[in-house]
Design a protein around this motif. Structure first.
Motif, PDB file in Angstrom:
ATOM      1  N   VAL A 177       9.970 -22.829 -81.230  1.00 52.34           N
ATOM      2  CA  VAL A 177      10.659 -22.174 -80.104  1.00 52.34           C
ATOM      3  C   VAL A 177       9.711 -22.039 -78.915  1.00 52.34           C
ATOM      4  CG1 VAL A 177      11.692 -20.003 -79.307  1.00 52.34           C
ATOM      5  CG2 VAL A 177      12.357 -20.963 -81.511  1.00 52.34           C
ATOM      6  N   GLN A 178       8.475 -21.677 -79.194  1.00 54.83           N
ATOM      7  CA  GLN A 178       7.507 -21.546 -78.092  1.00 54.83           C
ATOM      8  C   GLN A 178       7.299 -22.899 -77.392  1.00 54.83           C
ATOM      9  OE1 GLN A 178       4.519 -19.817 -80.560  1.00 54.83           O
ATOM     10  NE2 GLN A 178       5.023 -17.720 -79.986  1.00 54.83           N
ATOM     11  N   CYS A 179       7.256 -23.961 -78.180  1.00 56.26           N
ATOM     12  CA  CYS A 179       7.113 -25.293 -77.569  1.00 56.26           C
ATOM     13  C   CYS A 179       8.364 -25.641 -76.758  1.00 56.26           C
ATOM     14  CB  CYS A 179       6.872 -26.356 -78.646  1.00 56.26           C
ATOM     15  SG  CYS A 179       5.270 -26.203 -79.457  1.00 56.26           S
ATOM     16  N   HIS A 180       9.504 -25.299 -77.298  1.00 56.55           N
ATOM     17  CA  HIS A 180      10.775 -25.537 -76.594  1.00 56.55           C
ATOM     18  C   HIS A 180      10.799 -24.757 -75.275  1.00 56.55           C
ATOM     19  CE1 HIS A 180      15.069 -25.551 -75.776  1.00 56.55           C
ATOM     20  NE2 HIS A 180      15.144 -24.255 -75.985  1.00 56.55           N
ATOM     21  N   MET A 181      10.298 -23.534 -75.333  1.00 56.70           N
ATOM     22  CA  MET A 181      10.257 -22.705 -74.118  1.00 56.70           C
ATOM     23  C   MET A 181       9.378 -23.367 -73.051  1.00 56.70           C
ATOM     24  SD  MET A 181       8.394 -19.110 -73.624  1.00 56.70           S
ATOM     25  CE  MET A 181       6.850 -19.940 -73.406  1.00 56.70           C
TER      26      MET A 181
END
Lengths: 380, 326
Positions: free
Chosen positions: B218-222
């Motif tokens: 999710v952090q990478c997606h963000m």
């Protein structure tokens, strides 16, 4: 696609700024803001300030006309929110009223509840608090123990809530209580804080005074008409409410303001020449700008009626990363900010101590984006 | 403010996606290389006018094209030709592919130099527009997922055309371009890894079922999502601050994307056969350009705070004005 404001939006922003200029007292920044928006002083001030805003059509412009609004679009609401945040949130706790309590009552309330509450909120004189968290039910809200027992013609509520900001000055509480045995068999009640059996106790903590209260419910008798929506519909209602709360506070705006303030202090002291500090500040500013755009995206999706899966959660995750970096930066580069050297930066720091916890922990936001946004499987 | 693509922009993206999709396969013989340059695709993009959208429509559309091109596993040079060159050369079109080089570092290996026909060279105040002689470039093997090469002999800059006082302008658009490329590469890397962790099972469960994997994904997606909007905002606003912010954000998060996504790919991720490196090692390449994160962050700080005026004297940030308001 465009990233600028329309002439109408620019004019609206100027209008809001002019109103703030006129309505805020000269000692607002020196006296009120450092006490924090949950302080008794700010709460009381909000009753005067919000009533004035309401008179000027600047409290709930995004609400329908029938409830005291002006049918303004989501962008106007957001511009208003940005400007209020930049001014130190003089609406105090009433930002909750306009952002999510009112809209939730609008959606799930009975005609009587709408009549009773929406015009009162739109008048700017009423203070609400949020009765969700409990000592053993914070992130895992479904574990709450406060029980509302249906006695046929009324409910009897027993239990307690904690971390209830504004509770000691609030007129009403938006209470979530268990009405069945299943984990999510919960209901929402709208309770006057003067109801017999409700007691509020404050306790000290790392964040500013006014945020940390415990609310006890002892044989609190409430009419059936105090329930919002159907019995057992509390989970759906709270999910709806929180989706508005999560994007309602423009954290990037306050963060950039605090960062600007810190840098300008260094500049005044002729200590802005450290390239390491400048690099760190630039990195943090970029993170806040990213959070700003993710937040704008959520508003934009609402304007375009695009179904929100998890974008509101994503912008909170982005903002938190920047907030945490900034808090660390403040302590390192404005070292007296927690020892009386800068009341506004201290307020920023202390309010943000629980930034990764309030309104749903960061881990919960990550879980929600993983499942709803990225389609990852449920936990093991 | 309107963050939805217009119908024309959506059509543009759909059209280029179709062409890119048709030419995104890496030939069997090149599957184990660290990159694959598709010359045919380069010609197609040129002849179909995609590298000219910056002139025809504007930098936002050029950024959209650059983002899409960075999502496919094969290399084509798009960002400099479509996004940077029109800002410096106006209506004049020079033969591509094009590269941007730092005049201070001409001796080192440069991204895309082996395929380039023209180079824009940052000389500080000025910019030199230099035809690249392919016979004067030797390829340099690299793990970075672009063709790298260096000049065999120092290029003759005295004869190159000078674009006076265009240095700042070049660095500005170089950063927009690298942010756009980073956005596309990051989005593709996240999508590729997401698919992998959903398919791959460990200990009886998909890798994607583990919470630590979910959170970091999710952090990478963000990061990838933020970067997309920051790059487009920088292209739209044409503001130096936005360009510096976009590049700074891209370059500060490269470690996060590269480390986490390769971690989730496991040992598969260290093989060239597993395509992840085609995007992650583009990000690593872009991390070094236009001064890297230190200079982009310093420039953000300079843009935002280095005014001679004191804080109190500064006006509130002026909101950007939309086309409608103009």
């Amino acid at each position: 696609m465009e990233f600028g404001w329309t002439a109408e939006q620019i004019k609206y922003r100027e209008h809001v700024r002019a109103a703030l200029e006129e309505l805020l007292p000269p000692d607002w920044e020196q006296v009120y803001v450092p006490q924090s928006y949950a302080s008794d002083a700010q709460i009381e001030f909000s009753r005067i300030f919000c009533a004035e805003l309401a008179q000027r059509g600047l409290l709930v412009p995004h609400w329908p006309k029938q409830y005291g609004g002006n049918d303004a679009d989501d962008w106007q609401h957001f511009i208003l929110s940005e400007e209020m945040k930049a001014a130190g949130e003089p609406r105090g706790p009433q930002y909750m009223n306009v952002n999510w309590i009112g809209p939730t009552i609008m959606r799930y309330g009975s005609d009587e509840q709408r009549r009773e509450h929406l015009l009162a909120i739109a008048s700017g004189k009423v203070i609400w608090c949020q009765g969700f968290s409990e000592p053993s039910a914070g992130t895992d809200l479904a574990a709450l123990k406060t029980r509302a027992e249906n006695r046929g013609d009324h409910y009897l509520i027993n239990g307690s809530k904690i971390w209830t900001s504004y509770a000691r000055k609030a007129d009403w509480c938006f209470v979530l209580a268990r009405t069945g045995s299943g984990r999510k068999e919960v209901s929402v009640f709208l309770l006057p804080m003067t109801t017999p059996g409700i007691q509020v106790t404050s306790f000290p903590g790392l964040i500013k005074d006014g945020h940390l209260n415990e609310v006890f419910f002892t044989d609190v008798k409430v009419p059936l008409s105090a329930r919002l929506g159907a019995e057992g519909a509390g989970w759906t209602i709270v999910t709806y409410a929180l989706s508005y709360e999560r994007v309602g506070v423009a954290r990037y705006h306050a963060g950039l303001e605090a960062l600007d303030r810190a840098i300008n202090r260094r500049k005044k002291e002729n200590r802005f020449d450290d390239p390491v500090m400048q690099t760190r500040a630039g990195i943090i500013a970029a993170k806040f700008e990213a959070a700003r755009l993710l937040t704008y995206r959520v508003v934009d999706q609402r304007v375009h009626r695009v179904q929100d899966t998890s974008e509101a959660n994503l912008c909170r995750i982005a903002a938190l990363e920047a907030v945490e970096d900034l808090m660390d930066f403040l302590v390192q580069y404005v070292p007296d900010c927690l020892t009386g050297g800068d009341a506004l930066l201290e307020d920023y720091y202390r309010i943000n101590i629980p930034a990764g916890i309030t309104g749903g922990t960061n881990e919960l936001q990550l879980d929600l984006v993983a499942r709803r946004g990225l389609g990852m499987p449920s936990r093991l | 403010m309107n963050l939805q693509l217009t119908e024309e922009q959506s059509d543009l993206v759909a059209a280029i996606q179709e062409i890119l999709q048709d030419h995104s396969d890496i030939p069997q013989s090149a599957r184990l290389q660290s990159y694959w340059y598709n010359e045919k695709l380069q010609h197609l993009l040129t002849s179909n006018g995609y590298l000219n959208v910056g002139r025809e429509f504007g930098p936002l559309e050029a950024a959209l094209v650059a983002i899409e091109a960075a999502k496919i596993p094969v290399v084509a040079e798009v960002a400099v030709s479509s996004l940077v060159a029109p800002q410096l050369l106006g209506e004049e079109v020079v033969e591509g592919p094009m590269v941007v080089l730092s005049g201070r570092e001409l001796a080192r290996a440069h991204r895309n130099l082996p395929i380039a026909r023209h180079a824009l060279i940052d000389l500080g105040d000025d910019v030199a527009l230099l035809p690249v002689d392919p016979d004067n470039v030797e390829p340099v093997p690299s793990v970075l997922a672009y063709p790298y090469g260096r000049f065999i002999r120092a290029p003759e800059l005295r004869g190159a055309r000078r674009l006076r006082c265009q240095g700042t302008h070049l660095r500005h658009w170089w950063r927009v371009a690298l942010a756009a490329e980073s956005a596309g590469a990051a989005q593709a890397a996240v999508a590729f890894t997401l698919n992998h962790v959903k398919q791959r099972h460990v200990f009886g469960h998909p890798v994607a079922a583990f919470q630590t994997v979910q959170h970091r994904m999710v952090q990478c997606h963000m990061v990838a999502t933020s970067l997309y909007y920051l790059a487009l905002q920088a292209a739209w606003s044409r503001l130096l601050y936005d360009a510096d912010v976009a590049a700074c954000y891209a370059q500060q998060h490269v470690k996060k994307i590269v480390v986490d996504l390769h971690q989730f790919a496991g040992a598969m991720g260290v093989t060239n056969e597993f395509a992840l490196h085609l995007w992650t090692y583009r990000l690593r390449a872009l991390q070094t350009e236009a001064g890297g994160v230190t200079e982009s962050a310093l420039d953000v700080a300079r843009d935002r705070w280095n005014s001679e005026k004191s804080c109190e004297a500064q006006p509130a940030p002026v909101p950007l004005v939309s086309a409608e308001a103009k």
